[in-house]
Design a protein around this motif. Sequence first.
Motif, PDB file in Angstrom:
ATOM      1  N   VAL A   5       0.856  -1.189   0.000  1.00 39.99           N
ATOM      2  CA  VAL A   5       0.000   0.000   0.000  1.00 39.99           C
ATOM      3  C   VAL A   5       0.891   1.239   0.000  1.00 39.99           C
ATOM      4  N   ALA A  27      -1.603  -2.113  -4.230  1.00 42.78           N
ATOM      5  CA  ALA A  27      -2.753  -1.217  -4.148  1.00 42.78           C
ATOM      6  C   ALA A  27      -2.477   0.050  -4.950  1.00 42.78           C
ATOM      7  N   HIS A  29      -4.390   3.705  -4.740  1.00 42.93           N
ATOM      8  CA  HIS A  29      -5.457   4.575  -4.255  1.00 42.93           C
ATOM      9  C   HIS A  29      -5.244   6.026  -4.695  1.00 42.93           C
ATOM     10  N   LYS A  38      -9.807   6.369   0.146  1.00 46.83           N
ATOM     11  CA  LYS A  38      -8.601   5.576  -0.037  1.00 46.83           C
ATOM     12  C   LYS A  38      -8.700   4.251   0.726  1.00 46.83           C
ATOM     13  N   VAL A  42      -8.536   0.522  -0.869  1.00 45.80           N
ATOM     14  CA  VAL A  42      -7.530  -0.455  -0.442  1.00 45.80           C
ATOM     15  C   VAL A  42      -8.208  -1.737   0.029  1.00 45.80           C
ATOM     16  N   ALA A  55       2.902  -1.320   4.171  1.00 40.80           N
ATOM     17  CA  ALA A  55       2.360   0.006   3.894  1.00 40.80           C
ATOM     18  C   ALA A  55       3.385   1.087   4.205  1.00 40.80           C
ATOM     19  N   GLY A  59       0.214   5.454   3.469  1.00 42.05           N
ATOM     20  CA  GLY A  59      -0.389   4.142   3.271  1.00 42.05           C
ATOM     21  C   GLY A  59      -0.645   3.409   4.571  1.00 42.05           C
ATOM     22  N   SER A  63      -4.219   1.979   5.579  1.00 33.20           N
ATOM     23  CA  SER A  63      -4.352   0.552   5.909  1.00 33.20           C
ATOM     24  C   SER A  63      -5.037   0.340   7.252  1.00 33.20           C
TER      25      SER A  63
END
Length: 219
Positions: A5, A27, A29, A38, A42, A55, A59, A63
């Motif tokens: 992410v 991912a 986003h 976002k 995700v 992440a 991110g 997450s």
Amino acid sequence: MRYYVHGAGRSGEQAWLAQAAETAVFADHGSVRSAAEKAAMVGQQAPAGPYAVVAHSLGAVISVLAMRGHNLSPSHLVLVEPALYDVARGNAAIEAHIEAMTRARDKAKEGDLFGYWQIVKPMMFGQTATSDAWTEDQEIAARFASLEAPWGHQIDPAFVRSVPTLVLTGGWNDEYEAIATVLAQAGASAAVLDGQGHRVQDHPDFHASVENFLSSNHR
């Protein structure tokens, strides 16, 4: 399976150039701006089978929010320079960053995007914002200014008790180190890989650090 992410910069696989794609999902986003949008994206893009989330920066916030309300259920979390400012409120470096970024965001809202960038570029990129570079910088400044702030989401560090969590930082920034310290106190593992600044995922020991953590923390 690794589910990567990205943060506020490069999107998708381009944010993870040193990571193998064969056993990974990346991912993306970048097409939406709010944290809730976002997080939903995700959650929707997550792989079907068991996976570990890796992440970076913003991110990490996305997450954790996706875990809270958008069906993200990783077996493990690896948080790379996580921008989880909520968990370390009161720390001097965290408060100084939020104060400066709030001033910058106010300038952007007033239509002074260059004034925003004069504050943000030195803080985030270690470079001075100049009129000579403004033509090149303006697009990225506008994109960063449009993003929702990574604080104010009521994120409690106790989330690390629900999933094995590793926090990797670069040892260059007091804010990220303060966040890592709080997460470690809450139960996360933590390590510093210095030499790559904010992009710790480019460190030569990154892959081994992640794999060692995953192999020693079976669920």
